[in-house]
Design a protein around this motif. Sequence first.
Motif, PDB file in Angstrom:
ATOM      1  N   GLU A  60       0.805  -1.223   0.000  1.00 29.52           N
ATOM      2  CA  GLU A  60       0.000   0.000   0.000  1.00 29.52           C
ATOM      3  C   GLU A  60       0.837   1.271   0.000  1.00 29.52           C
ATOM      4  N   THR A  61       2.089   1.167   0.412  1.00 27.80           N
ATOM      5  CA  THR A  61       2.960   2.343   0.439  1.00 27.80           C
ATOM      6  C   THR A  61       3.813   2.462  -0.819  1.00 27.80           C
ATOM      7  N   GLY A  62       3.619   1.543  -1.771  1.00 22.84           N
ATOM      8  CA  GLY A  62       4.400   1.578  -3.001  1.00 22.84           C
ATOM      9  C   GLY A  62       5.745   0.892  -2.889  1.00 22.84           C
ATOM     10  N   ARG A  63       5.970   0.156  -1.817  1.00 24.59           N
ATOM     11  CA  ARG A  63       7.235  -0.568  -1.648  1.00 24.59           C
ATOM     12  C   ARG A  63       7.075  -2.020  -2.095  1.00 24.59           C
ATOM     13  N   SER A  64       8.205  -2.622  -2.433  1.00 28.16           N
ATOM     14  CA  SER A  64       8.192  -4.044  -2.781  1.00 28.16           C
ATOM     15  C   SER A  64       7.873  -4.859  -1.538  1.00 28.16           C
ATOM     16  N   ILE A  65       7.119  -5.928  -1.726  1.00 25.03           N
ATOM     17  CA  ILE A  65       6.816  -6.827  -0.615  1.00 25.03           C
ATOM     18  C   ILE A  65       7.948  -7.846  -0.519  1.00 25.03           C
ATOM     19  N   THR A  66       8.631  -7.839   0.615  1.00 26.11           N
ATOM     20  CA  THR A  66       9.840  -8.638   0.795  1.00 26.11           C
ATOM     21  C   THR A  66       9.642  -9.661   1.894  1.00 26.11           C
ATOM     22  N   VAL A  67      10.172 -10.839   1.676  1.00 28.20           N
ATOM     23  CA  VAL A  67      10.079 -11.938   2.636  1.00 28.20           C
ATOM     24  C   VAL A  67      11.494 -12.384   3.002  1.00 28.20           C
ATOM     25  N   SER A  68      11.734 -12.612   4.290  1.00 29.30           N
ATOM     26  CA  SER A  68      13.031 -13.130   4.712  1.00 29.30           C
ATOM     27  C   SER A  68      13.218 -14.539   4.168  1.00 29.30           C
ATOM     28  N   LEU A  69      14.345 -14.762   3.531  1.00 27.29           N
ATOM     29  CA  LEU A  69      14.600 -16.080   2.945  1.00 27.29           C
ATOM     30  C   LEU A  69      14.761 -17.162   4.015  1.00 27.29           C
ATOM     31  N   GLN A  70      14.960 -16.751   5.284  1.00 24.34           N
ATOM     32  CA  GLN A  70      15.049 -17.725   6.378  1.00 24.34           C
ATOM     33  C   GLN A  70      13.675 -18.169   6.845  1.00 24.34           C
ATOM     34  N   PHE A  71      12.656 -17.338   6.577  1.00 25.57           N
ATOM     35  CA  PHE A  71      11.292 -17.644   7.000  1.00 25.57           C
ATOM     36  C   PHE A  71      10.383 -17.511   5.783  1.00 25.57           C
ATOM     37  N   GLN A  72      10.309 -18.547   4.991  1.00 23.98           N
ATOM     38  CA  GLN A  72       9.583 -18.474   3.733  1.00 23.98           C
ATOM     39  C   GLN A  72       8.120 -18.901   3.854  1.00 23.98           C
ATOM     40  N   ASP A  73       7.671 -19.158   5.089  1.00 22.83           N
ATOM     41  CA  ASP A  73       6.256 -19.461   5.272  1.00 22.83           C
ATOM     42  C   ASP A  73       5.464 -18.153   5.135  1.00 22.83           C
ATOM     43  N   VAL A  74       4.689 -18.049   4.089  1.00 22.72           N
ATOM     44  CA  VAL A  74       3.960 -16.819   3.793  1.00 22.72           C
ATOM     45  C   VAL A  74       2.465 -17.109   3.788  1.00 22.72           C
ATOM     46  N   SER A  75       1.710 -16.205   4.388  1.00 19.18           N
ATOM     47  CA  SER A  75       0.249 -16.324   4.338  1.00 19.18           C
ATOM     48  C   SER A  75      -0.341 -14.983   3.919  1.00 19.18           C
ATOM     49  N   PHE A  76      -1.459 -15.064   3.211  1.00 18.52           N
ATOM     50  CA  PHE A  76      -2.152 -13.876   2.731  1.00 18.52           C
ATOM     51  C   PHE A  76      -3.551 -13.863   3.324  1.00 18.52           C
ATOM     52  N   ALA A  77      -3.874 -12.805   4.052  1.00 15.13           N
ATOM     53  CA  ALA A  77      -5.204 -12.651   4.620  1.00 15.13           C
ATOM     54  C   ALA A  77      -6.150 -12.124   3.544  1.00 15.13           C
ATOM     55  N   PRO A  78      -7.456 -12.295   3.714  1.00 15.96           N
ATOM     56  CA  PRO A  78      -8.413 -11.808   2.699  1.00 15.96           C
ATOM     57  C   PRO A  78      -8.289 -10.321   2.403  1.00 15.96           C
ATOM     58  N   ASP A  79      -7.834  -9.523   3.374  1.00  8.76           N
ATOM     59  CA  ASP A  79      -7.691  -8.086   3.126  1.00  8.76           C
ATOM     60  C   ASP A  79      -6.364  -7.742   2.462  1.00  8.76           C
ATOM     61  N   GLY A  80      -5.537  -8.775   2.136  1.00  8.36           N
ATOM     62  CA  GLY A  80      -4.267  -8.546   1.469  1.00  8.36           C
ATOM     63  C   GLY A  80      -3.074  -8.472   2.392  1.00  8.36           C
ATOM     64  N   THR A  81      -3.281  -8.611   3.695  1.00  6.56           N
ATOM     65  CA  THR A  81      -2.171  -8.564   4.633  1.00  6.56           C
ATOM     66  C   THR A  81      -1.270  -9.786   4.445  1.00  6.56           C
ATOM     67  N   VAL A  82       0.047  -9.534   4.325  1.00  6.28           N
ATOM     68  CA  VAL A  82       1.033 -10.591   4.112  1.00  6.28           C
ATOM     69  C   VAL A  82       1.777 -10.826   5.422  1.00  6.28           C
ATOM     70  N   THR A  83       1.777 -12.065   5.893  1.00  7.78           N
ATOM     71  CA  THR A  83       2.452 -12.415   7.141  1.00  7.78           C
ATOM     72  C   THR A  83       3.443 -13.537   6.870  1.00  7.78           C
ATOM     73  N   THR A  84       4.654 -13.384   7.425  1.00  4.26           N
ATOM     74  CA  THR A  84       5.681 -14.406   7.244  1.00  4.26           C
ATOM     75  C   THR A  84       5.952 -15.102   8.569  1.00  4.26           C
ATOM     76  N   GLY A  85       6.839 -16.098   8.535  1.00  2.00           N
ATOM     77  CA  GLY A  85       7.145 -16.874   9.723  1.00  2.00           C
ATOM     78  C   GLY A  85       7.713 -16.060  10.852  1.00  2.00           C
ATOM     79  N   GLU A  86       8.426 -14.992  10.550  1.00  2.00           N
ATOM     80  CA  GLU A  86       9.010 -14.173  11.614  1.00  2.00           C
ATOM     81  C   GLU A  86       8.068 -13.047  12.057  1.00  2.00           C
ATOM     82  N   GLY A  87       6.862 -13.043  11.509  1.00  2.73           N
ATOM     83  CA  GLY A  87       5.856 -12.107  11.973  1.00  2.73           C
ATOM     84  C   GLY A  87       5.793 -10.795  11.227  1.00  2.73           C
ATOM     85  N   GLN A  88       6.715 -10.521  10.297  1.00  2.00           N
ATOM     86  CA  GLN A  88       6.671  -9.258   9.585  1.00  2.00           C
ATOM     87  C   GLN A  88       5.439  -9.214   8.699  1.00  2.00           C
ATOM     88  N   THR A  89       4.837  -8.056   8.601  1.00  2.00           N
ATOM     89  CA  THR A  89       3.615  -7.928   7.815  1.00  2.00           C
ATOM     90  C   THR A  89       3.691  -6.730   6.885  1.00  2.00           C
TER      91      THR A  89
END
Length: 240
Positions: free
Chosen positions: A123-152
């Motif tokens: 939403e801020t125009g930045r690339s969505i980045t995931v830590s390569l150490q925590f590649q478990d990614v989930s997408f909520a219905p509202d578009g929120t991206v959550t990874t294994g280390e909790g970054q959203t």
Amino acid sequence: MENAVFIGLSQQMALKRQLDITANNLANVNTTAFKSEHPLFEEFLVDNFDKPDMSYVQDYGSYRDLREGEMTHTGRPLDVAIAGEGYFTIESDQGVRFTRNGSFRLDPDGNIVTINGERLLDETGRSITVSLQFQDVSFAPDGTVTTGEGQTQKIELVRFANPQILKQVGDGLYDAEGADPEPATDAKAMHKMLEKSNVQPILEMTAMIDIMRAYQSAQKLIDSEHDMQMQAIQEMPTVQ
């Protein structure tokens, strides 16, 4: 005498355009989130002075079938479909583009990208980045991206007041051509799913058959007019 030829040729030119669009639809029957297109024709009248006006066929554009394609479950953690009216925002080499194709992957830097390497934006125009150490990614219905280390982060889902203005630029991407997007508040991100093409192959094949028959009918008209002209040329010296 040449009017019938001109009218027949105008119809054939329009039919050729329709055939190209239909063939492109069939070629993309298995393309993720592809939207079929259809031509628009109108009557073009030419003032023929004291004679009846001549009616030509004019191909003046096309429209995109925006109906949602069938949703299919893939199980891949980076596959996301959009339910409802909306588009992902993508950063390409040519600028910001939009797509409904949610078949993503990770690049070597951990950015979520399309199959061609264009970055998915938040939403801020930045690339969505995931830590390569925590590649478990989930997408909520509202578009929120959550990874294994909790970054959203949150995917920027947008819509357009008139989506027909979007121009296809290849690889499932659209150019807004200056139109301002707005938040797609009613759209939902469907995790581990993809949207299929909305092309209906049976209808497209039927349309292709109808196009070929119409083209042949126009050709018969042209051939008949040509035969009449040749006969007139042959008989003219005899009449004189």
